[in-house]
Scaffold this motif. Sequence first.
Motif, PDB file in Angstrom:
ATOM      1  N   ILE A  83       0.982  -1.058   0.051  1.00 42.94           N
ATOM      2  CA  ILE A  83      -0.094   0.037   0.120  1.00 42.94           C
ATOM      3  C   ILE A  83       0.965   1.285  -0.051  1.00 42.94           C
ATOM      4  O   ILE A  83       0.514   2.120  -0.518  1.00 42.94           O
ATOM      5  N   ALA A  84       1.990   1.391   0.737  1.00 38.84           N
ATOM      6  CA  ALA A  84       2.885   2.239   0.741  1.00 38.84           C
ATOM      7  C   ALA A  84       3.514   2.804  -0.584  1.00 38.84           C
ATOM      8  O   ALA A  84       3.685   3.851  -0.945  1.00 38.84           O
ATOM      9  N   LEU A  85       3.878   1.607  -1.303  1.00 38.87           N
ATOM     10  CA  LEU A  85       4.556   1.777  -2.502  1.00 38.87           C
ATOM     11  C   LEU A  85       3.417   2.045  -3.422  1.00 38.87           C
ATOM     12  O   LEU A  85       3.617   2.935  -4.337  1.00 38.87           O
ATOM     13  N   ALA A  86       2.046   1.708  -3.464  1.00 35.28           N
ATOM     14  CA  ALA A  86       1.113   1.881  -4.343  1.00 35.28           C
ATOM     15  C   ALA A  86       0.773   3.464  -4.257  1.00 35.28           C
ATOM     16  O   ALA A  86       0.583   4.043  -5.122  1.00 35.28           O
ATOM     17  N   VAL A  87       0.597   3.918  -3.046  1.00 37.47           N
ATOM     18  CA  VAL A  87       0.191   5.351  -2.947  1.00 37.47           C
ATOM     19  C   VAL A  87       1.241   6.355  -3.454  1.00 37.47           C
ATOM     20  O   VAL A  87       0.949   7.195  -4.029  1.00 37.47           O
ATOM     21  N   GLY A  88       2.626   5.877  -3.021  1.00 38.93           N
ATOM     22  CA  GLY A  88       3.731   6.716  -3.714  1.00 38.93           C
ATOM     23  C   GLY A  88       3.574   6.662  -5.233  1.00 38.93           C
ATOM     24  O   GLY A  88       3.638   7.642  -6.074  1.00 38.93           O
ATOM     25  N   ALA A  89       3.282   5.572  -5.995  1.00 41.69           N
ATOM     26  CA  ALA A  89       3.099   5.323  -7.442  1.00 41.69           C
ATOM     27  C   ALA A  89       1.823   6.184  -7.762  1.00 41.69           C
ATOM     28  O   ALA A  89       2.249   6.985  -9.110  1.00 41.69           O
TER      29      ALA A  89
END
Length: 208
Positions: A83-89
């Motif tokens: 989720i952390a990575l996807a929000v950044g993306a």
Amino acid sequence: MRQLLFNLTFGGLLAFSFNTHAALSDITQIYQQTPAVHGFNVCVGGGCAEVKNVSLTDAEWRIVTDIFTHAGQTNAEQERGLIALAVGAMEKIVGDETDTATDRAGTFGNSNYPGQLDCNDEAINSTTYMRLMRQNRLIKLHEVEDMRTRNFFFSGWPHSTAVIHEVATGNRFAVDSWFYDNGFPATVVPFSKWKSGYIPADSPVLKK
């Protein structure tokens, strides 16, 4: 709804010092939207001073879906990392389309930079991004909650974040994308830790 109004009128005091012309009705509408890959609204300008519509291409959305599908089967802790990575993306993709790719960590001292977001913009947008992921069954082990605010008047400046909770345990986590520049992974920590005033040790916010 009561919590949302608290966040946007009182808890959002810091954000709305950025721009006092945002209409609460507009902000409530964007916050309550049902986002779709090919059409959703985001907040920009500080305190959601402006609302922009974004439509992702299939290729752009695939960047987000690949984060989850390439990871295979995951547990709840691993899903929070995704989720952390996807929000950044999502921030990077949306930033390129809304002229907010230059958004810098924090709020103080950044108001003169183009594309700057504040914590309410970030919290509302991150909530929208995660709702989109949840609706498309990318997020499976967590539910997306309403945004929350800490440090209301008596203990410092107010600051808002998106929030999730683990389905199996009910444990709550802050998903805060305000601590770093546009496109960096969001900070995901237990909500109680965030509520106590947590800021990552390497966040540029601490250097301002």
